[in-house]
Design a protein around this motif. Structure first.
Motif, short mmCIF file in Angstrom:
data_model
loop_
_atom_site.label_atom_id
_atom_site.label_comp_id
_atom_site.label_asym_id
_atom_site.label_seq_id
_atom_site.Cartn_x
_atom_site.Cartn_y
_atom_site.Cartn_z
N VAL A 192 0.84 -1.21 0.00
CA VAL A 192 0.00 0.00 0.00
C VAL A 192 0.87 1.25 0.00
CG1 VAL A 192 -1.62 1.36 1.37
CG2 VAL A 192 -2.01 -1.09 1.05
N ARG A 193 1.86 1.30 0.87
CA ARG A 193 2.71 2.49 0.96
C ARG A 193 3.47 2.71 -0.35
NH1 ARG A 193 4.53 6.79 3.41
NH2 ARG A 193 6.71 7.31 3.13
N GLN A 194 4.01 1.64 -0.90
CA GLN A 194 4.78 1.78 -2.14
C GLN A 194 3.89 2.25 -3.29
OE1 GLN A 194 7.86 -1.26 -3.05
NE2 GLN A 194 7.12 -2.27 -1.19
N TRP A 195 2.68 1.70 -3.36
CA TRP A 195 1.78 2.11 -4.46
C TRP A 195 1.41 3.58 -4.31
CZ3 TRP A 195 -2.75 4.37 -5.65
CH2 TRP A 195 -3.25 4.18 -6.94
N LEU A 196 1.07 4.01 -3.11
CA LEU A 196 0.69 5.40 -2.89
C LEU A 196 1.85 6.34 -3.22
CD1 LEU A 196 -1.25 5.10 0.49
CD2 LEU A 196 -2.26 5.57 -1.75
N ALA A 197 3.05 5.95 -2.82
CA ALA A 197 4.21 6.80 -3.08
C ALA A 197 4.50 6.89 -4.57
CB ALA A 197 5.42 6.27 -2.32
N ALA A 198 4.47 5.76 -5.27
CA ALA A 198 4.79 5.73 -6.69
C ALA A 198 3.77 6.50 -7.52
CB ALA A 198 4.88 4.30 -7.18
N HIS A 199 2.54 6.57 -7.05
CA HIS A 199 1.48 7.25 -7.79
C HIS A 199 1.19 8.64 -7.24
CE1 HIS A 199 1.03 3.03 -8.93
NE2 HIS A 199 0.45 3.46 -10.03
N ARG A 200 2.08 9.14 -6.37
CA ARG A 200 1.94 10.49 -5.79
C ARG A 200 0.59 10.66 -5.10
NH1 ARG A 200 4.37 10.91 -10.76
NH2 ARG A 200 6.50 11.77 -10.77
N ARG A 201 0.23 9.64 -4.29
CA ARG A 201 -1.08 9.65 -3.64
C ARG A 201 -0.94 9.50 -2.12
NH1 ARG A 201 -4.78 7.95 -7.53
NH2 ARG A 201 -6.45 8.45 -6.08
N LEU A 202 0.18 9.93 -1.56
CA LEU A 202 0.41 9.72 -0.13
C LEU A 202 -0.55 10.52 0.75
CD1 LEU A 202 4.30 9.54 0.02
CD2 LEU A 202 2.68 7.73 0.65
N ASP A 203 -1.29 11.46 0.16
CA ASP A 203 -2.29 12.21 0.93
C ASP A 203 -3.70 11.69 0.67
OD1 ASP A 203 -0.49 13.93 2.17
OD2 ASP A 203 -0.47 15.29 0.45
N ALA A 204 -3.84 10.62 -0.08
CA ALA A 204 -5.17 10.13 -0.46
C ALA A 204 -5.88 9.46 0.71
CB ALA A 204 -5.05 9.14 -1.61
N PRO A 205 -7.20 9.65 0.82
CA PRO A 205 -7.98 8.85 1.76
C PRO A 205 -7.93 7.38 1.35
CG PRO A 205 -9.22 10.76 0.98
CD PRO A 205 -8.03 10.64 0.10
N VAL A 206 -7.74 6.50 2.30
CA VAL A 206 -7.58 5.08 2.02
C VAL A 206 -8.73 4.29 2.63
CG1 VAL A 206 -6.18 3.03 2.57
CG2 VAL A 206 -5.07 5.14 1.76
N TYR A 207 -9.25 3.34 1.84
CA TYR A 207 -10.27 2.41 2.32
C TYR A 207 -9.70 1.00 2.16
CZ TYR A 207 -13.52 6.28 2.45
OH TYR A 207 -14.12 7.47 2.76
N ILE A 208 -9.75 0.23 3.22
CA ILE A 208 -9.24 -1.14 3.22
C ILE A 208 -10.43 -2.07 3.18
CG2 ILE A 208 -7.74 -2.80 4.34
CD1 ILE A 208 -6.59 -0.46 5.97
N LEU A 209 -10.52 -2.90 2.15
CA LEU A 209 -11.67 -3.80 1.99
C LEU A 209 -11.18 -5.24 1.94
CD1 LEU A 209 -14.69 -3.26 -0.40
CD2 LEU A 209 -13.63 -5.51 -0.15
N GLY A 210 -11.60 -6.03 2.92
CA GLY A 210 -11.20 -7.43 2.98
C GLY A 210 -12.40 -8.35 3.09
N GLU A 211 -12.23 -9.56 2.59
CA GLU A 211 -13.29 -10.56 2.66
C GLU A 211 -12.79 -11.80 3.38
OE1 GLU A 211 -16.66 -12.50 -0.25
OE2 GLU A 211 -14.68 -12.19 -1.11
N SER A 212 -13.64 -12.39 4.23
CA SER A 212 -13.35 -13.64 4.93
C SER A 212 -12.09 -13.48 5.79
CB SER A 212 -13.20 -14.77 3.90
OG SER A 212 -13.29 -16.02 4.52
N TYR A 213 -11.06 -14.34 5.62
CA TYR A 213 -9.84 -14.11 6.39
C TYR A 213 -9.29 -12.71 6.10
CZ TYR A 213 -5.08 -13.88 7.86
OH TYR A 213 -3.93 -13.43 8.45
N GLY A 214 -9.56 -12.20 4.93
CA GLY A 214 -9.12 -10.85 4.60
C GLY A 214 -9.65 -9.79 5.55
N THR A 215 -10.73 -10.08 6.29
CA THR A 215 -11.22 -9.12 7.27
C THR A 215 -10.26 -9.01 8.45
OG1 THR A 215 -12.60 -10.75 8.47
CG2 THR A 215 -13.61 -9.60 6.61
#
Length: 510
Positions: free
Chosen positions: A188-211
């Protein structure tokens, strides 16, 4: 090694992606043996595919970026890779929300959420549970209104999809809740940094064990300075309180919290007095469970015979299981036994992950049925994912993409081996919510799911200190993968858009 800077929109970067074919793709709940998690020639880290996708809205195409990044499970762990497939709108501003989505397993790629719910192109499965073919019924455009308000990044944890884990004992840190969450947060951190989105609101969505992963990522992201970015945690088929609601014989709470699900299933299959609806029977069952059933289970053998008979009769009315069964089994039936018993006279057994689905009951099955009649849903989404990678994204080696991987050894949930151990996942949410006024929680549960039940979700919030204004607890027609139902998929997509738009901190600085 650092995250490779994305190529210009629409340009593909050459990649040495040459993976050998893996066979025996299994379901999350299957009992098959281990699937290889190491490829002969692993793909290089970086952006593998950079393309334009015209769906779900041809007027506003999205950039599809498929890549691998180096990740770590924590200090002193051997390196691994994690995969991502992101969809972004052109000229997305730094404050545009980003959803990071993943499935569970452990060992599942994000195929099911991608092809069933959130991707730009979705696979459509037959709507009649009696049609148990694993073939999808064509494709549908994805949720265009969601792409209007947020970008979506699908995460394949180490060892799934095209990603790799270290071999042997070095993989152990990635088979822990903490290490798994650290690796996902690293991506997550690397993607945000590479796309210049380090100030973006983040939503984490997981299913089953992913919760569980989603909640554990709150601490992991906090250590990376991203705690304030997280505006929402979305849990589908939540497993946070499994320690409280798993069906061990003397855990009386679990029989009470499971009762609304059993009542809804019995209503669906016409095994209780008509007319009934899932809404009214689940409400009746929940009230009975709170006021009568759980206190009676607590009393145990001290319960008078007349009271025991009254309760057995009411349980029979709600669940379709004869009162005699309840009297012979201490007023209890496990969810697994219910799958076998409800339609015994018809020679059928119900699905575990979606009890609307049926299979013939083998003569030797008495108390538990291996396998799952509803597995055709996951089969369809898994096959659709590899087809999408090959045909739409033109990803080299798409047939080697690991929809589901089996890992050697056991999975560590983070607590010591002790009868006094605890796994207080919900307390992590509460702690972060106390320090982050923008953080909210959204739980969605399928009514006919016998694994992560609607009653368990209700119990989770009943025992939580999280203010009601900070969470949403929704039910959907369907099972564990409730978005296989057309109506539930559309409703959840709309609910998710509303959840993002309801961010009271929208536009605020970190």
């Amino acid at each position: 090694m650092t995250f490779t800077t994305p190529q210009p929109f629409g340009r593909k970067q050459k990649s040495p992606l040459r993976l050998r074919v893996l066979t025996g793709i299994a379901l999350v709940a299957a009992s098959a043996g281990p699937i290889p998690t190491q490829a002969a020639e692993p793909p290089a880290e970086g952006v593998l595919i950079d393309a334009r996708v015209s769906q779900p809205d041809a007027a506003h195409p999205v950039r599809a970026e498929l890549g691998l990044v180096p990740v770590s499970a924590g200090a002193d762990s051997s390196p691994a890779t994690a995969g991502y497939l992101s969809y972004t709108r052109r000229n997305a501003g730094p404050g545009r929300p980003v959803i990071f989505a993943f499935n569970g397993g452990p060992g599942a790629s994000a195929s099911y959420l991608h092809m069933g719910l959130l991707g730009p192109v979705l696979a459509h499965v037959p709507q009649d549970p009696a049609a148990t073919t694993a073939e999808s019924g064509g494709t549908l455009p994805g949720p265009s209104k969601l792409y209007d308000v947020a970008d979506v990044v699908f995460i394949d944890p180490p060892g799934t999809g095209f990603s790799q884990r270290p071999a042997g004992a070095a993989a152990a840190p990635y088979s822990t809740v903490e290490g798994d969450a650290n690796a996902a947060a690293d991506l997550v951190r690397q993607w945000l940094a590479a796309h210049r989105r380090l100030d973006a609101p983040v939503y984490i969505l997981g299913e089953s064990y992913g919760t569980i992963r989603a909640v554990a990522m709150l601490d992991a992201l906090g250590k990376k300075g991203l705690a304030a970015n997280v505006r929402g945690v979305v849990l589908l088929g939540q497993a946070l309180n499994m320690i409280e609601t798993s069906q061990r014989p003397d855990n009386v709470v679990t029989y009470a919290v499971s009762l609304p699900t059993l009542a809804a299933i019995a209503c669906y299959h016409g095994m209780v007095k008509a007319p009934c609806t899932a809404e009214n029977v689940t409400e009746e069952a929940a009230r009975f469970a709170r006021e009568d059933y759980l206190p009676a289970l607590y009393r145990g053998r001290d319960l008078l015979r007349a009271e025991r008979e009254r309760l057995a009769a009411r349980l029979a009315e709600l669940t379709g299981i004869p009162a005699a069964f309840y009297l012979a089994n201490d007023l209890r039936i496990s969810k697994e036994r219910f799958r076998v018993e409800l339609l015994r006279a018809k020679g059928k057994v119900m699905g575990r992950y979606d009890a609307r689905y049926l299979a013939d009951r083998p003569a030797d099955v008495t108390t538990m049925m291996p396998g799952d009649p509803s597995s055709s849903i996951s089969d369809a989404f898994g096959k659709a994912m590899t087809g999408y990678l090959a045909d739409t994204l033109k990803a080299p080696g798409a047939d080697a993409y690991k929809v589901i991987a089996r890992f050697d050894g056991t999975w560590s949930y983070g607590s010591e081996d002790s009868p006094f151990a605890d796994w207080p996942f919900m307390s992590v949410v509460e702690r972060h919510a106390a320090g982050n006024a923008c953080l909210r929680l959204f739980v969605g549960t399928g009514i006919y799911d016998t694994t992560t039940t609607i009653g368990a979700a209700d119990y989770l919030f009943a025992q939580s200190s999280l203010p009601q204004a900070r969470y949403r607890n929704a039910r959907y027609v369907g099972g564990h993968v409730f978005y296989s139902d057309d109506g539930s998929r559309a409703r959840f997509q709309s609910d998710l858009v509303d959840f993002i738009k309801a961010d009271s901190c929208r536009g605020a600085q970190k």
